[in-house]
Design an enzyme around this catalytic site. Structure first.
Site, PDB file in Angstrom:
ATOM      1  N   TRP A  75       0.900  -1.156   0.000  1.00 51.22           N
ATOM      2  CA  TRP A  75       0.000   0.000   0.000  1.00 51.22           C
ATOM      3  C   TRP A  75       0.933   1.199   0.000  1.00 51.22           C
ATOM      4  O   TRP A  75       1.615   1.473   0.989  1.00 51.22           O
ATOM      5  CB  TRP A  75      -0.878  -0.011   1.250  1.00 51.22           C
ATOM      6  N   GLY A 100       5.684  -0.679   7.128  1.00 58.77           N
ATOM      7  CA  GLY A 100       5.829   0.440   8.070  1.00 58.77           C
ATOM      8  C   GLY A 100       6.341   1.666   7.342  1.00 58.77           C
ATOM      9  O   GLY A 100       6.272   1.746   6.108  1.00 58.77           O
ATOM     10  N   HIS A 497     -29.465  23.937   8.595  1.00 53.57           N
ATOM     11  CA  HIS A 497     -28.539  25.037   8.886  1.00 53.57           C
ATOM     12  C   HIS A 497     -27.510  25.228   7.778  1.00 53.57           C
ATOM     13  O   HIS A 497     -26.473  25.839   8.008  1.00 53.57           O
ATOM     14  CB  HIS A 497     -27.869  24.816  10.244  1.00 53.57           C
ATOM     15  N   LYS A 598      -6.710  -2.529   4.849  1.00 55.98           N
ATOM     16  CA  LYS A 598      -7.473  -2.944   6.028  1.00 55.98           C
ATOM     17  C   LYS A 598      -6.842  -2.439   7.323  1.00 55.98           C
ATOM     18  O   LYS A 598      -7.509  -1.929   8.193  1.00 55.98           O
ATOM     19  CB  LYS A 598      -7.548  -4.473   6.039  1.00 55.98           C
TER      20      LYS A 598
HETATM   21  O1  M6R Z   1      -8.738  -1.808  12.825  1.00 58.98           O
HETATM   22  P1  M6R Z   1      -9.407  -0.577  13.326  1.00 58.98           P
HETATM   23  O2  M6R Z   1     -10.777  -0.840  13.895  1.00 58.98           O
HETATM   24  O3  M6R Z   1      -8.559   0.202  14.287  1.00 58.98           O
HETATM   25  O4  M6R Z   1      -9.608   0.314  12.040  1.00 58.98           O
HETATM   26  C1  M6R Z   1     -10.132   1.606  12.133  1.00 58.98           C
HETATM   27  C2  M6R Z   1     -10.454   2.144  10.768  1.00 58.98           C
HETATM   28  O5  M6R Z   1      -9.317   2.223   9.978  1.00 58.98           O
HETATM   29  C3  M6R Z   1     -11.506   1.287  10.055  1.00 58.98           C
HETATM   30  O6  M6R Z   1     -12.676   1.174  10.809  1.00 58.98           O
HETATM   31  C4  M6R Z   1     -11.831   1.887   8.673  1.00 58.98           C
HETATM   32  O7  M6R Z   1     -12.508   3.093   8.829  1.00 58.98           O
HETATM   33  C5  M6R Z   1     -12.614   0.910   7.822  1.00 58.98           C
HETATM   34  N1  M6R Z   1     -12.221   1.056   6.456  1.00 58.98           N
HETATM   35  C6  M6R Z   1     -14.074   1.105   7.872  1.00 58.98           C
HETATM   36  O8  M6R Z   1     -14.756   0.191   7.085  1.00 58.98           O
END
Ligand code: M6R
Length: 603
Positions: A75, A100, A497, A598
């Site tokens: 990514w 990272g 608003h 993800k």
């Molecule tokens: O793994 P996490 O719950 O910490 O991730 C948080 C967000 O990155 C995650 O919820 C993101 O917004 C998703 N793409 C929502 O579907």
């Protein structure tokens, strides 16, 4: 972001095993991928832009026998997605895959250029590769070179390294990025997460921050920074490889939506009947902060609403990346609740570390067992939702909401705010929630019908009041991330608003009204949009089936009525399915939406 895997084996199938593992890590990034492998004579490398299937295609045209491989799915952070920027990177004697960000890569690069190093890519990882090579040239000791390089590197990393002069051994380390070691009779692994290796073994160890590992096909040895050997517990994974398959569903997202009735029922069974929150005494704290990102932040808003409305405990919800700017508010009397599906989100991790430094007590609501956040909080409440592969979270969010409900009910009990009759009613509801959630899923035709109405539009709005306004935020995010439609979520009363100026003939407005006390006010707001031409999709509960919705709604979704302790769950499931069907009609890549990953392990 990014997934890495290394595999060294007594056999000659390291490339196919690493590639299979890499596919299970594709959710972590999918703009390019690459693999380096030892073919018995030399270290070779293949890279491809785009999805891992492109790499697989290239590899399928080669006849490879290899006992050691390291692979990466990317990514992009530094430099566009391209073969040149794809990992592995090779400099001098060192070949590296990295997950990272190297924060001081620019200054390191200057130093290394002055020493004669040349760079082909725009990446921070190539700089780290050169730096390890430089350290190796100074000490001629592979582990020491890695330790020395890590001392000079600032940032986050999980590294798998192969040295040219020992090409069947993998050296690995990590800081602020996940890495697990896997053990099998045929060989050993180092991978970003357990999903990459579960088809081959369920035996694994977690690596601590700044621990160094030497992995051969038969022996794994752990070291601390002084290169003293350490011992790491070998654990047995409870998740199995089948949970990482689509099992007949078109998409992981759909599978995960369908898993929700069971996941939520399990949470209520586990935490309501037998909850272990005895060590969380809300009255011991001066302030409650709830911190998370994305959907987990939306689940936190539900938690805050329940905490305030029912347990009469005020709480502040903050986006994790903004929490450090509220630093002044964190004290040793702060209870911080961090919420994270992956347990690896860098912003959330940074928030929890900051709060711990300031003496706060930190509770985590986390799905991924053994993840960094779960290990660093003072107390972890697992959601046990099982692996979530689709980039857009579904069961991750609803399971967080369910845990919040049980936490709030517990706080109410602690404060004497839950009388016996009320408790018996709620308990009965929560312990019998599954059929209600199955009923939501059974209405697939309704969601498809709505998707057909909205999928060709450019803009869309979600409105609701109270708890429904927080659910709107999640519904809107789901639609945006997987269908690429522009969508905004507004508190129903706030639209007038300003934003109501965007409503024109045919603009779809998804309106939610589940709370009796807010019903009429929300309907008034819906009528305000209707008067300006909106196409209204109305989501409500079967408690209101006596109302004639036709006056203000073009389409209606009815979900089962529950108490507010679980109402967000059936409503959001309906919104997830509307988003899913819409994205499908728009031909989007549902499980791997563009530009996303993800596990967001960069700040
Ligand atoms: O793994 P996490 O719950 O910490 O991730 C948080 C967000 O990155 C995650 O919820 C993101 O917004 C998703 N793409 C929502 O579907």
């Amino acid at each position: 972001m990014c997934g890495i895997i290394g595999y060294t084996t007594k056999r000659t199938d390291s490339v196919s095993v690493a590639l299979a593992g890499l596919k299970n890590l594709e959710y972590r990034g999918y703009d390019s991928s690459g693999i380096a492998f030892y073919d018995g004579k030399k270290l070779d490398m293949v890279k491809a832009k785009g999805k891992i299937s492109n790499l697989e295609e290239k590899l399928s045209q080669m006849d490879i026998a290899s006992s050691c491989a390291i692979a990466h799915t990317r990514w992009a952070t530094h430099g566009e997605p391209s073969e040149t920027n794809a990992h592995p990177h090779q400099v001098g004697k060192v070949t590296l895959v990295h997950n990272g960000i190297i924060e001081n890569y620019a200054s390191l690069k200057e130093e290394l250029i002055a020493k004669g190093y040349e760079f082909k890519s725009q990446t921070d990882t190539e700089v780290a590769t050169a730096y390890i090579d430089y350290c190796y040239s100074l000490c001629n000791n592979k582990l020491q070179a890695l330790v020395d390089a890590c001392k000079g590197i600032r940032g986050s990393y999980a590294f798998n390294v192969i040295y040219e002069d020992e090409p069947t051994t993998i050296y690995a380390t990590r800081k602020d990025s996940p890495l697990v070691i896997g053990y099998s009779h045929e060989g050993n692994f180092a991978a970003s997460d357990i999903s990459a290796i579960l088809s081959y073994t369920n035996k694994y160890s977690l690596i601590d921050e700044n621990e160094f590992v030497k992995i051969t096909s038969s022996i794994v040895t752990f070291y601390n920074e002084d290169l003293t050997e350490t011992s790491n517990e070998i654990k047995t994974a409870t998740w199995d490889a089948a949970q990482y398959q689509k099992n007949g569903y078109d998409h992981f997202m759909l599978k995960e939506i369908y898993e929700q009735p069971k996941v939520i029922q399990d949470i209520f069974n586990r935490y309501y009947s037998d909850c272990d929150y005895s060590d969380i005494h809300f009255e011991n704290f001066d302030n409650i902060h709830i911190v998370a990102c994305g959907s987990a932040m939306h689940a936190s808003l539900v938690g805050k609403y329940l905490l305030q409305t029912y347990a009469k405990i005020p709480a502040m919800v903050e986006i994790a990346s903004e929490y450090r700017y509220a630093e002044e508010l964190i004290t040793p009397k702060t209870l911080l609740i961090v919420v994270s599906q992956s347990g690896e989100t860098a912003d959330t991790l940074a928030a929890l570390r900051l709060a711990k430094e300031k003496g706060a007590y930190v509770v985590g609501i986390v799905n991924a067992v053994g993840s960094t956040i779960s290990r660093e909080v003072n107390k972890c409440i697992y959601t046990y939702a099982g692996p979530e592969i689709a980039v857009a979270t579904t069961k991750g969010y609803t399971s967080q909401v369910a845990v919040f409900s049980t936490l709030v009910l517990n706080a109410m009990k602690q404060k004497g705010l839950l009388d016996e009759t009320q408790e018996a009613e709620i308990k009965d509801e929560l312990l019998n929630i599954k059929p209600k959630l199955e009923q939501v899923i059974s209405q697939r035709d309704t969601y498809l019908d709505i998707a057909k109405d909205i999928y060709s539009h450019k803009d869309l709005f979600f409105i609701g009041r109270g708890i429904d306004s927080t659910v709107c935020m999640e519904g809107s995010l789901k639609l945006k991330e997987i269908s690429y439609m522009h969508s905004e979520s507004y508190s129903a009363g706030e639209l007038k608003h300003g934003t109501i100026s965007l409503i024109e003939e045919g603009t779809p407005v998804i309106s939610i009204a589940t709370n009796e006390n807010l019903f009429e006010k929300t309907v008034s707001n819906i009528k305000e949009t209707k008067a300006r031409g909106s196409y209204t999709i109305f989501v409500t509960t079967d408690a209101h089936d006596a109302v004639d919705f036709r006056e203000f709604a073009d389409k209606t979704v009815i979900v089962p009525k529950t108490s507010e302790f679980s109402q967000a769950i059936p409503v959001v499931m309906a919104l997830q399915l509307i988003a899913y069907e819409t994205a499908k009609l728009r031909g989007c890549d549902i499980d791997k939406p563009r530009n996303l990953a993800k596990s967001v392990t960069v700040e």
